[in-house]
Scaffold this motif. Structure first.
Motif, PDB file in Angstrom:
ATOM      1  N   ASP A   1       0.991  -1.175   0.115  1.00  0.00           N
ATOM      2  CA  ASP A   1       0.175  -0.138  -0.279  1.00  0.00           C
ATOM      3  C   ASP A   1       0.835   1.137   0.091  1.00  0.00           C
ATOM      4  OD1 ASP A   1       0.574   0.418   2.899  1.00  0.00           O
ATOM      5  OD2 ASP A   1      -1.095  -0.444   4.194  1.00  0.00           O
ATOM      6  N   ALA A   2      -0.059   2.364   0.491  1.00  0.00           N
ATOM      7  CA  ALA A   2       1.330   3.671   0.579  1.00  0.00           C
ATOM      8  C   ALA A   2       2.013   3.494   1.147  1.00  0.00           C
ATOM      9  CB  ALA A   2       0.108   5.142   0.384  1.00  0.00           C
ATOM     10  N   ARG A   3       2.382   2.897   2.473  1.00  0.00           N
ATOM     11  CA  ARG A   3       3.530   3.402   3.810  1.00  0.00           C
ATOM     12  C   ARG A   3       4.295   1.538   3.249  1.00  0.00           C
ATOM     13  NH1 ARG A   3       0.483   5.832   8.249  1.00  0.00           N
ATOM     14  NH2 ARG A   3      -1.139   4.022   8.452  1.00  0.00           N
ATOM     15  N   LEU A   4       3.204   0.493   3.150  1.00  0.00           N
ATOM     16  CA  LEU A   4       3.923  -0.650   3.987  1.00  0.00           C
ATOM     17  C   LEU A   4       3.931  -1.744   2.825  1.00  0.00           C
ATOM     18  CD1 LEU A   4       1.711  -0.606   8.029  1.00  0.00           C
ATOM     19  CD2 LEU A   4       4.946  -0.460   6.697  1.00  0.00           C
ATOM     20  N   ALA A   5       4.939  -2.745   2.860  1.00  0.00           N
ATOM     21  CA  ALA A   5       4.813  -3.703   2.205  1.00  0.00           C
ATOM     22  C   ALA A   5       4.695  -4.872   3.050  1.00  0.00           C
ATOM     23  CB  ALA A   5       6.119  -4.063   1.696  1.00  0.00           C
ATOM     24  N   ARG A   6       4.016  -6.018   2.864  1.00  0.00           N
ATOM     25  CA  ARG A   6       3.690  -6.670   3.975  1.00  0.00           C
ATOM     26  C   ARG A   6       3.514  -8.213   3.401  1.00  0.00           C
ATOM     27  NH1 ARG A   6      -1.317  -5.466   4.175  1.00  0.00           N
ATOM     28  NH2 ARG A   6      -2.520  -6.898   2.967  1.00  0.00           N
ATOM     29  N   LEU A   7       4.050  -8.985   3.923  1.00  0.00           N
ATOM     30  CA  LEU A   7       3.827 -10.573   3.441  1.00  0.00           C
ATOM     31  C   LEU A   7       3.259 -11.332   4.585  1.00  0.00           C
ATOM     32  CD1 LEU A   7       5.988 -12.965   1.875  1.00  0.00           C
ATOM     33  CD2 LEU A   7       7.426 -13.011   4.044  1.00  0.00           C
ATOM     34  N   VAL A   8       2.571 -11.852   4.000  1.00  0.00           N
ATOM     35  CA  VAL A   8       2.019 -12.689   4.944  1.00  0.00           C
ATOM     36  C   VAL A   8       2.391 -14.444   4.194  1.00  0.00           C
ATOM     37  CG1 VAL A   8      -0.407 -13.995   5.556  1.00  0.00           C
ATOM     38  CG2 VAL A   8       0.362 -11.684   5.149  1.00  0.00           C
ATOM     39  N   VAL A   9       2.402 -15.320   5.730  1.00  0.00           N
ATOM     40  CA  VAL A   9       2.887 -17.353   5.010  1.00  0.00           C
ATOM     41  C   VAL A   9       1.636 -17.989   6.509  1.00  0.00           C
ATOM     42  CG1 VAL A   9       4.830 -18.962   5.276  1.00  0.00           C
ATOM     43  CG2 VAL A   9       5.672 -16.416   4.786  1.00  0.00           C
ATOM     44  N   ALA A  10       0.854 -18.820   5.376  1.00  0.00           N
ATOM     45  CA  ALA A  10      -0.095 -19.229   6.034  1.00  0.00           C
ATOM     46  C   ALA A  10       0.431 -20.921   5.744  1.00  0.00           C
ATOM     47  CB  ALA A  10      -0.736 -18.282   6.422  1.00  0.00           C
ATOM     48  N   ASP A  11      -0.313 -20.654   6.789  1.00  0.00           N
ATOM     49  CA  ASP A  11       0.195 -23.250   6.832  1.00  0.00           C
ATOM     50  C   ASP A  11      -1.182 -23.633   6.965  1.00  0.00           C
ATOM     51  OD1 ASP A  11       0.907 -24.278   9.235  1.00  0.00           O
ATOM     52  OD2 ASP A  11       2.169 -22.583   8.776  1.00  0.00           O
ATOM     53  N   ASP A  12      -1.157 -24.855   6.313  1.00  0.00           N
ATOM     54  CA  ASP A  12      -2.692 -25.813   7.340  1.00  0.00           C
ATOM     55  C   ASP A  12      -2.131 -27.065   8.125  1.00  0.00           C
ATOM     56  OD1 ASP A  12      -1.581 -27.445   5.531  1.00  0.00           O
ATOM     57  OD2 ASP A  12      -3.405 -27.389   4.343  1.00  0.00           O
ATOM     58  N   GLY A  13      -1.284 -26.565   8.935  1.00  0.00           N
ATOM     59  CA  GLY A  13      -0.582 -27.467   9.691  1.00  0.00           C
ATOM     60  C   GLY A  13      -0.703 -27.076  11.131  1.00  0.00           C
ATOM     61  N   VAL A  14      -0.371 -28.051  12.072  1.00  0.00           N
ATOM     62  CA  VAL A  14      -0.978 -28.791  13.500  1.00  0.00           C
ATOM     63  C   VAL A  14      -0.596 -27.335  14.436  1.00  0.00           C
ATOM     64  CG1 VAL A  14      -0.324 -30.802  12.615  1.00  0.00           C
ATOM     65  CG2 VAL A  14       1.576 -29.791  13.446  1.00  0.00           C
ATOM     66  N   GLY A  15       0.170 -26.013  13.992  1.00  0.00           N
ATOM     67  CA  GLY A  15      -0.156 -25.131  14.816  1.00  0.00           C
ATOM     68  C   GLY A  15       1.409 -24.824  15.070  1.00  0.00           C
ATOM     69  N   ARG A  16       2.522 -25.873  15.021  1.00  0.00           N
ATOM     70  CA  ARG A  16       4.210 -25.177  15.899  1.00  0.00           C
ATOM     71  C   ARG A  16       5.042 -24.989  14.325  1.00  0.00           C
ATOM     72  NH1 ARG A  16       3.527 -31.304  15.994  1.00  0.00           N
ATOM     73  NH2 ARG A  16       4.845 -31.507  14.955  1.00  0.00           N
ATOM     74  N   SER A  17       4.396 -24.351  13.537  1.00  0.00           N
ATOM     75  CA  SER A  17       5.526 -23.424  11.973  1.00  0.00           C
ATOM     76  C   SER A  17       6.415 -22.370  13.065  1.00  0.00           C
ATOM     77  CB  SER A  17       4.490 -23.274  10.955  1.00  0.00           C
ATOM     78  OG  SER A  17       3.784 -22.894  11.278  1.00  0.00           O
ATOM     79  N   PHE A  18       6.079 -21.984  13.848  1.00  0.00           N
ATOM     80  CA  PHE A  18       6.947 -20.883  14.229  1.00  0.00           C
ATOM     81  C   PHE A  18       6.660 -21.037  15.670  1.00  0.00           C
ATOM     82  CE2 PHE A  18       4.827 -19.031  10.312  1.00  0.00           C
ATOM     83  CZ  PHE A  18       5.790 -19.347   9.676  1.00  0.00           C
ATOM     84  N   ARG A  19       8.059 -21.420  16.364  1.00  0.00           N
ATOM     85  CA  ARG A  19       8.066 -21.594  17.921  1.00  0.00           C
ATOM     86  C   ARG A  19       9.617 -20.581  18.367  1.00  0.00           C
ATOM     87  NH1 ARG A  19       9.156 -28.071  18.402  1.00  0.00           N
ATOM     88  NH2 ARG A  19      10.705 -27.305  16.764  1.00  0.00           N
ATOM     89  N   GLU A  20       9.024 -20.030  19.574  1.00  0.00           N
ATOM     90  CA  GLU A  20      10.378 -19.234  20.020  1.00  0.00           C
ATOM     91  C   GLU A  20      11.287 -19.825  19.755  1.00  0.00           C
ATOM     92  OE1 GLU A  20       9.994 -15.810  19.961  1.00  0.00           O
ATOM     93  OE2 GLU A  20       7.814 -15.615  20.615  1.00  0.00           O
TER      94      GLU A  20
END
Length: 352
Positions: free
Chosen positions: A298-317
């Motif tokens: 958009d006018a001010r921001l570039a946005r990236l979205v990564v979504a998966d249909d897995g079991v919810g463990r794709s992004f662990r601290e």
């Protein structure tokens, strides 16, 4: 106390040369024995006090300056150039901190010098130059001490900048190596597993997969060298293609929405590294069947979205997620990770 910025000539020894001015009046009037004896006693008192003062601060420094002034007052009727002792007193008092206290002490020394000269009813020319030198020398010492203090503060700041720069560089190398090695080893492992499965039923394809593993290893080595040299980074278009290839090798369907070419190169470089780590996490942890990559501008921001249909463990601290946050924060962006139904949704933004 001497500071590290002081040169050798700022110590007590070189300045003793000014004591010769005490004997200047005797160039045209030979001193009597009692005058020489009194002067020797005065010097015997002055010298240890002078050397001690150079190592003192605070109240004790003012006390030694006062003793020097008293030596000058005692020698005023002797016939020598007694104002050298108030000048030494002003010089030592000028090293005191804060500078306001030093200035007050110098002013008092100047007033006392005037009072001594008037008290002994000496001619104005006999002590007026000494009063001016008390003020000039004391003021110069205040300025010199302030300069040393600023120099020390500047050196400390430079050292802190070097330390922070070194820390930042180590963190950058850690982030880049984590992303490069993680993607490379993950993809190489997937290709090697596939080659092992195809070894018996389809040797030709298994060979092709192993050649691909070799190519991945060589490319990864080049990226590691670039990261260590500070030349790491990739374009968003390259990372999109590499991510789709990695997802396909893992048996995960890749869906792409949006136009990455519309995102400016500087914002795209930050999002490219974020995409690399995000897709690697999906492959390693999500157990997903589909991964969607969305790009928007958009006018001010570039946005990236990564979504998966897995079991919810794709992004662990961990280190990878911390690296994502650091990169985006440094670029003025943000990172959010949200549970999806099913799976996980990562949203990264950066100013465009």
């Amino acid at each position: 106390m001497q500071t590290k910025a002081e040169r050798w000539w700022d110590g007590p020894w070189p300045w003793l040369i000014y004591l010769v001015f005490y004997a200047v009046p005797w160039l045209w009037a030979r001193p009597a024995a009692w005058q020489l004896a009194a002067s020797a006693v005065g010097l015997a008192v002055f010298l240890p006090v002078y050397f001690a003062s150079h190592r003192l601060t605070g109240t004790r420094l003012f006390a030694t300056a006062g003793v020097m002034l008293l030596v000058g007052a005692a020698l005023a009727p002797v016939g020598g150039g007694w104002t050298v002792f108030p000048i030494y007193a002003a010089s030592e008092a000028g090293r005191a901190r804060p500078a306001r206290g030093a200035a007050i002490a110098i002013a008092l020394i100047a007033i006392a010098t005037i009072a001594i000269g008037l008290g002994w009813r000496q001619p104005l020319f006999w002590w007026a130059a000494g009063v001016m030198l008390v003020i000039a020398t004391g003021g110069a010492t205040i300025s010199r001490s302030a300069f040393y203090a600023r120099t020390q503060a500047l050196l400390a700041s430079q050292e802190e900048v070097r330390r922070l720069a070194g820390t930042a560089e180590r963190e950058r190398i850690t982030r880049d190596l984590h992303d490069v090695v993680g993607r490379t080893l993950t993809l190489a492992a997937l290709k090697a597993d596939l080659a092992a499965k195809l070894a018996a039923p389809d040797p030709a394809r298994a060979e092709a997969e192993m050649r691909a593993v070799a190519g991945i290893a060589r490319a990864g080595l080049a990226e590691v060298r670039a990261a260590l040299a500070g030349q790491g980074g990739s374009t968003l278009a390259h990372e999109i293609a590499a991510s789709r290839e990695a997802l396909a090798a893992a048996g995960i369907a890749a869906r792409l929405a949006g136009n990455g070419a519309a995102i400016p190169a500087d914002a795209g470089a930050v999002l490219a590294m974020t995409l690399r780590e995000a897709v690697t996490n999906v492959i390693r942890h999500a157990e997903a069947g589909t991964c969607t990559i969305e790009l928007a501008l958009d006018a001010r921001l570039a946005r990236l979205v990564v979504a998966d249909d897995g079991v919810g463990r794709s992004f662990r601290e961990g280190l990878g997620l911390a690296g994502m946050r650091q990169r985006l924060t440094a670029a003025g962006g943000s990172l959010s990770i949200q549970p999806d139904a099913p799976g996980t949704r990562l949203v990264a933004t950066v100013p465009a």
